[in-house]
Scaffold this motif. Structure first.
Motif, PDB file in Angstrom:
ATOM      1  N   PHE A  17       0.769  -1.222  -0.032  1.00  9.10           N
ATOM      2  CA  PHE A  17       0.056   0.332  -0.056  1.00  9.10           C
ATOM      3  C   PHE A  17       0.992   1.221  -0.030  1.00  9.10           C
ATOM      4  O   PHE A  17       1.755   1.482   1.097  1.00  9.10           O
ATOM      5  N   LYS A  20       4.424   1.121   1.622  1.00  6.71           N
ATOM      6  CA  LYS A  20       4.187   0.188   2.723  1.00  6.71           C
ATOM      7  C   LYS A  20       4.293  -1.322   2.169  1.00  6.71           C
ATOM      8  O   LYS A  20       3.088  -1.780   1.565  1.00  6.71           O
ATOM      9  N   VAL A  22       3.371  -4.580   2.857  1.00  7.32           N
ATOM     10  CA  VAL A  22       2.523  -5.553   3.858  1.00  7.32           C
ATOM     11  C   VAL A  22       2.710  -7.102   3.745  1.00  7.32           C
ATOM     12  O   VAL A  22       3.309  -7.726   4.778  1.00  7.32           O
ATOM     13  N   GLY A  41       1.867  -9.623  14.907  1.00  4.89           N
ATOM     14  CA  GLY A  41       1.535  -8.253  15.760  1.00  4.89           C
ATOM     15  C   GLY A  41       0.498  -7.425  14.980  1.00  4.89           C
ATOM     16  O   GLY A  41       0.136  -7.741  13.747  1.00  4.89           O
ATOM     17  N   SER A  42      -0.074  -6.556  15.572  1.00  8.67           N
ATOM     18  CA  SER A  42      -0.997  -5.410  15.074  1.00  8.67           C
ATOM     19  C   SER A  42      -0.360  -4.903  13.787  1.00  8.67           C
ATOM     20  O   SER A  42       0.679  -4.474  13.870  1.00  8.67           O
ATOM     21  N   GLY A  43      -1.123  -4.845  12.722  1.00  9.83           N
ATOM     22  CA  GLY A  43      -0.763  -3.967  11.490  1.00  9.83           C
ATOM     23  C   GLY A  43       0.275  -5.064  10.964  1.00  9.83           C
ATOM     24  O   GLY A  43       0.816  -4.305   9.896  1.00  9.83           O
ATOM     25  N   THR A  44       0.533  -6.134  11.109  1.00 15.99           N
ATOM     26  CA  THR A  44       1.460  -7.105  10.163  1.00 15.99           C
ATOM     27  C   THR A  44       0.823  -7.392   8.970  1.00 15.99           C
ATOM     28  O   THR A  44       1.673  -8.196   8.060  1.00 15.99           O
ATOM     29  N   GLY A  45      -0.416  -7.594   8.640  1.00 20.69           N
ATOM     30  CA  GLY A  45      -0.990  -7.901   7.523  1.00 20.69           C
ATOM     31  C   GLY A  45      -1.852  -9.170   7.430  1.00 20.69           C
ATOM     32  O   GLY A  45      -2.102  -9.731   6.437  1.00 20.69           O
ATOM     33  N   LYS A  46      -2.328  -9.638   8.649  1.00 20.86           N
ATOM     34  CA  LYS A  46      -3.022 -10.566   8.814  1.00 20.86           C
ATOM     35  C   LYS A  46      -4.358 -10.760   8.241  1.00 20.86           C
ATOM     36  O   LYS A  46      -4.741 -11.357   7.382  1.00 20.86           O
ATOM     37  N   SER A  47      -4.946  -9.629   8.599  1.00 16.68           N
ATOM     38  CA  SER A  47      -6.549  -9.495   7.687  1.00 16.68           C
ATOM     39  C   SER A  47      -6.486  -9.275   6.451  1.00 16.68           C
ATOM     40  O   SER A  47      -6.952  -9.769   5.356  1.00 16.68           O
ATOM     41  N   VAL A  48      -4.863  -8.422   5.805  1.00 18.25           N
ATOM     42  CA  VAL A  48      -4.935  -8.204   4.494  1.00 18.25           C
ATOM     43  C   VAL A  48      -4.524  -9.571   3.817  1.00 18.25           C
ATOM     44  O   VAL A  48      -5.164  -9.690   2.692  1.00 18.25           O
ATOM     45  N   GLN A  91     -13.401  -9.494  11.821  1.00 21.17           N
ATOM     46  CA  GLN A  91     -12.731  -8.846  12.980  1.00 21.17           C
ATOM     47  C   GLN A  91     -13.847  -8.020  13.389  1.00 21.17           C
ATOM     48  O   GLN A  91     -14.615  -7.389  12.531  1.00 21.17           O
ATOM     49  N   GLU A 175      -9.970 -12.682  14.411  1.00 15.49           N
ATOM     50  CA  GLU A 175      -9.873 -12.357  15.599  1.00 15.49           C
ATOM     51  C   GLU A 175     -10.998 -12.724  16.418  1.00 15.49           C
ATOM     52  O   GLU A 175     -11.807 -11.908  16.896  1.00 15.49           O
ATOM     53  N   HIS A 208      -4.395 -13.111  18.291  1.00 13.84           N
ATOM     54  CA  HIS A 208      -3.731 -12.636  19.206  1.00 13.84           C
ATOM     55  C   HIS A 208      -3.484 -13.245  20.207  1.00 13.84           C
ATOM     56  O   HIS A 208      -2.581 -13.261  21.251  1.00 13.84           O
TER      57      HIS A 208
END
Ligand code: ATP
Ligand code: MG
Length: 267
Positions: A17, A20, A22, A41-48, A91, A175, A208
Motif C-alpha cells: 500500500f 508500505k 505489507v 503483531g497488530s498491523g502486520t497484514g493478517k487481515s490483508v 474482525q 480475531e 493474538h
C-alpha cells in the motif's frame, strides 16, 4: 506435507500500500480438513492476507489456489464460485446494524444458496436461520434485536452463525475472541471447533490470543515483516525455538521484534 492437493495453496503473495510493503512473499499450504492459525503483531497484514484470498483486496503478485484452481486468474464466474465456498467471521463480527439478527443470518444464507444454485424458499429461510442461531447457543428471542443491542460475545455468535450459513467448506475467522472475557473466548473457540468439525471444513483463523490459537489451530504460522517466518504445530507455539515467535507468544518486551519504529534494532 501430504501428497494430496492442498485445499488452499498460496505462493509468492505480495501486497504493497503506497510505500508500505505489507505482504512480501507469502507461501502457505492449508490441507483439506485442517485448521491453521496465523499469529502476528497488530498491523502486520493478517487481515490483508485473508482479504486477498476473499477477493476484497487485489494482491500485486503471487498465486492463490483453491483445490488447484488459480483464483486470481480464473474467469470471473469461477472466482465468484470459489470464493462463495468461503464463510467468514470478520474482525469485530461486522454485522449490519440496520438489519435484525435474523436478517443478518438470512443474508448469509441467501449468498450461499445462490452460490450452490439451490432454490431460495423464504419460509424455510427463517427456520434455517433460527436453527443456525441455536447451533451457536442463541435462542429465537434475539432474532428481532439489532446487533448493536447484543453483547460482544453474542455478536460473535451471530457472526459465526452467518459464517456457517450454507455450510461452507472453507471457514475464515479473523480475531474471533478479541474483546471477549477468557471464558467467553473459550466458549466461542469451542463453537468454532464444533462448526469446523461438523462441516468438515478447512479453516484459517487469525488471533493474538495464544490460548485460542492452541484450541482452534492444528497448524500455526507467524507473520512478521511481510513473511511467514515460522510454521509448525499449534501445540508448539509456546516452544517453537524461534526467537521471534518466542518473544511474541510469551509477550516479552525484550527480543528481536521491533516494537518502536524509530529504534534501529536488527534481527
Ligand atoms: N485498504 C487499505 N489501504 C491502505 N492500507 C491498508 C489497507 N488495508 C490494510 N492496510 C494497511 O496494511 C497494514 C496491515 O493491516 P492489517 O489490517 O492486515 O493488519 P492486521 O495484522 O490484521 O492487524 P490487527 O491485528 O491490528 O488486526 C496496516 O498498516 C494497514 O494500515
Ligand atoms: Mg486484523
Amino acid at each position: 506435507m501430504t501428497a494430496s492437493l492442498p485445499r488452499i495453496r498460496i505462493r509468492g503473495l505480495k501486497k504493497t500500500f503506497g510505500s508500505k510493503v505489507v505482504l512480501d512473499g507469502i507461501d502457505l499450504d492449508v490441507e483439506t480438513g485442517t485448521s491453521t492459525v496465523i499469529i502476528g503483531g497488530s498491523g502486520t497484514g493478517k487481515s490483508v492476507l485473508l482479504r486477498c484470498i476473499l477477493g476484497l483486496i487485489e494482491p500485486d503478485e503471487g498465486t492463490i489456489e483453491i483445490d488447484g484452481e488459480d483464483v486470481l486468474r480464473a474467469p470471473a464466474h469461477r472466482q465468484r464460485h470459489l470464493r462463495e465456498r468461503i464463510g467468514m467471521l470478520f474482525q469485530n463480527a461486522a454485522l449490519f446494524d440496520s438489519m435484525s439478527v435474523l436478517d443478518n443470518i438470512i443474508f448469509g444464507l441467501h449468498a450461499k444458496l445462490r452460490a450452490k444454485a439451490q432454490p431460495i424458499v423464504h419460509s424455510e429461510m427463517k427456520q434455517e436461520a433460527i436453527n443456525l442461531l441455536s447451533q451457536v447457543g442463541l435462542d429465537a428471542s434475539v432474532s428481532e434485536l439489532s446487533p448493536s443491542e447484543l453483547s460482544g460475545g453474542m455478536q460473535k455468535r451471530v457472526g459465526l452463525a452467518r459464517a456457517i450459513a450454507g455450510q461452507p467448506d472453507i471457514l475464515f475467522f479473523d480475531e474471533p475472541t478479541t474483546g471477549l472475557d477468557p471464558i467467553m473466548g473459550a466458549v466461542i473457540d469451542g463453537l468454532i471447533v464444533d462448526c469446523v468439525n461438523r462441516l468438515g471444513s478447512t479453516a484459517i483463523a487469525i488471533t493474538h490470543d495464544m490460548a485460542s490459537a492452541q484450541r482452534i489451530g492444528y497448524h500455526a504460522a507467524m507473520l512478521y515483516q511481510g513473511k511467514l517466518i515460522w510454521q509448525g504445530n499449534a501445540s508448539d507455539l509456546m516452544k517453537s525455538g524461534n526467537p521471534i515467535v518466542d518473544q511474541f507468544t510469551h509477550g516479552r518486551r525484550e527480543g528481536p521484534i521491533r516494537t518502536e519504529p524509530n529504534k534501529t534494532q536488527t534481527l
